[in-house]
Design a protein around this motif. Structure first.
Motif, PDB file in Angstrom:
ATOM      1  N   GLN A 329      49.263 -11.446 -11.151  1.00  0.00           N
ATOM      2  CA  GLN A 329      48.616 -10.142 -10.972  1.00  0.00           C
ATOM      3  C   GLN A 329      48.003  -9.955  -9.579  1.00  0.00           C
ATOM      4  N   THR A 330      48.334 -10.832  -8.662  1.00  0.00           N
ATOM      5  CA  THR A 330      47.781 -10.745  -7.307  1.00  0.00           C
ATOM      6  C   THR A 330      48.055  -9.387  -6.667  1.00  0.00           C
ATOM      7  N   PHE A 331      49.290  -8.949  -6.770  1.00  0.00           N
ATOM      8  CA  PHE A 331      49.673  -7.668  -6.179  1.00  0.00           C
ATOM      9  C   PHE A 331      48.826  -6.540  -6.756  1.00  0.00           C
ATOM     10  N   HIS A 332      48.710  -6.531  -8.068  1.00  0.00           N
ATOM     11  CA  HIS A 332      47.915  -5.498  -8.739  1.00  0.00           C
ATOM     12  C   HIS A 332      46.497  -5.428  -8.161  1.00  0.00           C
ATOM     13  N   PHE A 333      45.845  -6.584  -8.066  1.00  0.00           N
ATOM     14  CA  PHE A 333      44.455  -6.552  -7.623  1.00  0.00           C
ATOM     15  C   PHE A 333      44.329  -6.196  -6.148  1.00  0.00           C
ATOM     16  N   GLU A 334      45.234  -6.697  -5.334  1.00  0.00           N
ATOM     17  CA  GLU A 334      45.149  -6.336  -3.915  1.00  0.00           C
ATOM     18  C   GLU A 334      45.273  -4.827  -3.755  1.00  0.00           C
ATOM     19  N   GLN A 335      46.181  -4.269  -4.535  1.00  0.00           N
ATOM     20  CA  GLN A 335      46.387  -2.831  -4.426  1.00  0.00           C
ATOM     21  C   GLN A 335      45.181  -2.052  -4.974  1.00  0.00           C
ATOM     22  N   VAL A 336      44.668  -2.491  -6.107  1.00  0.00           N
ATOM     23  CA  VAL A 336      43.498  -1.821  -6.684  1.00  0.00           C
ATOM     24  C   VAL A 336      42.311  -1.890  -5.712  1.00  0.00           C
ATOM     25  N   PHE A 337      42.101  -3.062  -5.122  1.00  0.00           N
ATOM     26  CA  PHE A 337      40.993  -3.187  -4.169  1.00  0.00           C
ATOM     27  C   PHE A 337      41.204  -2.236  -2.985  1.00  0.00           C
ATOM     28  N   ALA A 338      42.444  -2.169  -2.514  1.00  0.00           N
ATOM     29  CA  ALA A 338      42.722  -1.314  -1.359  1.00  0.00           C
ATOM     30  C   ALA A 338      42.453   0.152  -1.692  1.00  0.00           C
ATOM     31  N   VAL A 339      42.897   0.600  -2.853  1.00  0.00           N
ATOM     32  CA  VAL A 339      42.654   1.995  -3.248  1.00  0.00           C
ATOM     33  C   VAL A 339      41.142   2.229  -3.410  1.00  0.00           C
ATOM     34  N   ALA A 340      40.471   1.266  -4.044  1.00  0.00           N
ATOM     35  CA  ALA A 340      39.028   1.416  -4.268  1.00  0.00           C
ATOM     36  C   ALA A 340      38.276   1.484  -2.939  1.00  0.00           C
ATOM     37  N   ARG A 341      38.747   0.745  -1.934  1.00  0.00           N
ATOM     38  CA  ARG A 341      38.109   0.815  -0.610  1.00  0.00           C
ATOM     39  C   ARG A 341      38.358   2.190   0.001  1.00  0.00           C
ATOM     40  N   MET A 342      39.613   2.658  -0.095  1.00  0.00           N
ATOM     41  CA  MET A 342      39.943   3.975   0.469  1.00  0.00           C
ATOM     42  C   MET A 342      39.070   5.060  -0.156  1.00  0.00           C
ATOM     43  N   ALA A 343      38.851   4.931  -1.455  1.00  0.00           N
ATOM     44  CA  ALA A 343      38.109   5.970  -2.178  1.00  0.00           C
ATOM     45  C   ALA A 343      36.601   5.803  -2.060  1.00  0.00           C
ATOM     46  N   GLY A 344      36.153   4.695  -1.483  1.00  0.00           N
ATOM     47  CA  GLY A 344      34.729   4.468  -1.355  1.00  0.00           C
ATOM     48  C   GLY A 344      34.087   3.935  -2.634  1.00  0.00           C
ATOM     49  N   TYR A 345      34.906   3.593  -3.636  1.00  0.00           N
ATOM     50  CA  TYR A 345      34.331   2.999  -4.861  1.00  0.00           C
ATOM     51  C   TYR A 345      33.868   1.575  -4.580  1.00  0.00           C
ATOM     52  N   LEU A 346      34.476   1.014  -3.558  1.00  0.00           N
ATOM     53  CA  LEU A 346      34.190  -0.375  -3.205  1.00  0.00           C
ATOM     54  C   LEU A 346      33.718  -0.389  -1.750  1.00  0.00           C
ATOM     55  N   PRO A 347      32.412  -0.206  -1.545  1.00  0.00           N
ATOM     56  CA  PRO A 347      31.927  -0.166  -0.157  1.00  0.00           C
ATOM     57  C   PRO A 347      32.030  -1.545   0.509  1.00  0.00           C
TER      58      PRO A 347
END
Ligand code: ARG
Length: 544
Positions: A329-347
């Motif tokens: 699931q590495t790909f999944h999480f890297e992508q989720v983290f990247a989207v969350a950073r873009m959206a500001g959910y993950l400062p």
């Protein structure tokens, strides 16, 4: 507390200007450590190495920690710690409740996502690893004073519930009476049914809509499936002696209402775009876009994880997110983290780490599976280990095998080797603890209290004290790096240092101050082994 080796390194660095790269001395007569820092500096300065070494020895004032320093051979500097310093440090380990584990200077709120099995399915080996590793992280980070919030992200939502409920109704089953293996069998039947009958597939789809709209009967059966699954999961957790409980449950279903909100938010801000009917986010460096909502209007795993991040950061106030989920699931999480950073959910102030882990392999070197070729359930794995040893030993064997190898690596499930009380195994460490406890029990029976390490003349007792002084630092490193094998390796070395000490130094048969001091050293070692094993989630038995 800084370990003695770190303290020495720091002090030498402040004078020499470079890391002394301390090495353990090759022989006791050379002291405890050696550094080649003078040779390296001499090279840079174009001076004779021995001259540089002599100069450094004059400049270095380590008299509070070491015996006078010696220049050896071509320009090595040998360092010997003072016996009284080693004794003091060992006494501190004995006296401090955490045996030297320091409270984190800046406590963080850490959300750890682990275990996370799926409703109506038995836990398999991947969940075993996740549960054991996550449990270890929880214990280590809590010991350092961090606020740890475990989140058991169980798979309790999704399209599969449509077919499950439909199959239950058709068979006239009472879902509440099923156990987990029976629910899993039902899952298989529903799956086959779905593939064979378009009519059943259509009913299952309608059932998903009923579930989402809150239809009472559908929800009731869904809840029953969750309840029987939780009963199964909790029985396994109890068997595994892990800290997870129902208060840590945060299944996918709790994010239900948030999913359309996340989708709308991403769409409104132009982060997500409609592509072939689906709402997706294109992330640079990724071959496929992240799917927020599929073309049928359904929200899936990715959207749920984005909602979970918003909750963990926004509501739980986490500043560190950890996910213990298998390497696929590495790909999944890297992508989720990247989207969350873009959206500001993950400062930027919040770190996010996916701790992937490898597979458990069978003796044939292939992915561990049953004779029938299906994935092995976690319970059958525990059974296999318990066929070789008592439950507490079998569990120690599995946990240690799981944690001691570097998490990314696959490891071979070899029950016989794992339960051995010799070699680098969990039971060996349990045995080391039980053995030192046996000595201390005898002394305790005489009314002896272990207060302080005072005399430390023998090399093996000095080496043991030195080893104990490193415990706090090792635990801190595990908390930072999330690499439990460091603690495993450390405890294995400690058990080794303890047995060298036994060989050279009689304890109960010695006398006076020496006896009292050696008993105290044993007590400090017992403490480090007990706390260290507990951090791995392994029981430290009094007897074995
Ligand atoms: N239920 C998933 C599985 O069994 C693991 C979930 C991991 N956690 C998460 N937040 N995605 O594979």
């Amino acid at each position: 507390m800084l370990s003695l080796p770190s303290l020495l390194s720091e002090r030498i660095r402040s004078v020499a200007g470079v890391d002394p790269e301390l090495r353990p001395a090759t022989r006791p007569q050379f002291g405890h450590f050696q550094t080649n820092v003078a040779l390296r500096l001499a090279n840079a300065e174009g001076r004779p190495p021995r001259e540089v070494a002599t100069r450094l020895v004059e400049q270095l004032d380590l008299s509070d920690l070491c015996e006078p320093l010696e220049v050896a051979g071509p320009g090595f500097i040998n360092l010997r710690l003072r016996a009284d310093v080693l004794a003091r440090v060992a006494s501190e380990v004995l006296a401090e409740p955490g045996a030297g584990i320091a409270a984190a200077a800046e406590p963080r709120t850490v959300v750890i996502d682990y275990s996370s099995p799926n409703v109506a399915k038995q836990m398999h080996v991947g969940h075993l690893r996740s549960t054991i590793i996550g449990d270890c992280f929880t214990r280590v980070l809590r010991a350092q004073g961090h606020r740890v919030i475990p989140q058991n992200h169980i798979g309790d939502w999704g399209r599969q519930f449509g077919m499950l409920v439909e199959q239950i109704l058709e068979e006239g089953l009472d879902a509440a009476s099923l156990d987990l293996p029976a629910a899993e069998a039902l899952y298989q039947r529903a799956n086959t049914h779905l593939k064979e009958s378009e009519e059943f597939a259509a009913r299952s789809r309608d059932r998903v809509v009923l579930l989402q709209s809150g239809d009472a009967e559908t929800r009731r059966i869904w809840q029953q499936l969750i309840d029987i699954s939780l009963a199964g999961f909790n029985a396994t957790y109890a068997r595994m002696n892990v800290l997870l409980s129902n208060t840590d449950l945060a299944g996918e279903s709790i994010y239900n209402a948030d999913l359309p909100v996340v989708a709308a938010d991403l769409a409104d801000r132009g982060i997500a775009v409609v592509d072939d009917g689906a709402l997706v986010v294109f992330v640079e460096g990724f071959t496929a876009p992240a799917i927020i909502r599929n073309a049928q209007g359904g929200f899936g795993y990715t959207c749920t994880d984005l909602a979970a991040i918003r909750h963990r950061v926004g509501d739980l106030r986490a500043d560190r997110l950890v996910y213990v989920v298998g390497a696929p699931q590495t790909f999944h999480f890297e992508q989720v983290f990247a989207v969350a950073r873009m959206a500001g959910y993950l400062p930027d102030t919040v770190s996010a780490e996916h701790v992937g882990f490898g597979q458990v392999l069978g003796a044939d070197g292939k992915k561990f599976s049953t004779r029938e070729g299906t994935a092995v359930t976690l319970n059958s794995l525990l059974d296999a280990a318990e066929a070789e040893a008592a439950p507490s030993i079998a569990l120690a064997a599995i946990k240690y095998a799981d944690l001691s190898n570097g998490l990314q690596k696959d490891y071979t499930f070899d029950a016989e080797r794992m339960v051995a009380t010799t070699g680098d195994t969990g039971p060996y460490l349990q045995y080391a603890h039980a053995r030192v406890n046996q000595i201390l029990r005898k002394a305790e029976a005489e009314g002896f209290a272990f207060d302080a390490v005072t005399v430390l003349a023998e090399p093996t007792e000095q080496a043991l004290a030195l080893q104990l002084s490193r415990f706090g630092e090792v635990v801190a490193a595990v908390g930072d790096t999330l690499q439990p094998h460091r603690l495993c390796g450390y405890l294995y070395e400690t058990a080794g240092a303890l047995s060298s000490f036994y060989e050279q130094c009689p304890v109960l048969k010695s006398e006076g101050d020496v006896r009292a001091s050696r008993l105290a050293l044993c007590a400090a070692t017992r403490k480090v082994l007990a706390i260290g094993l507990d951090l791995l989630g392994i029981e430290a038995p009094e007897r074995m």
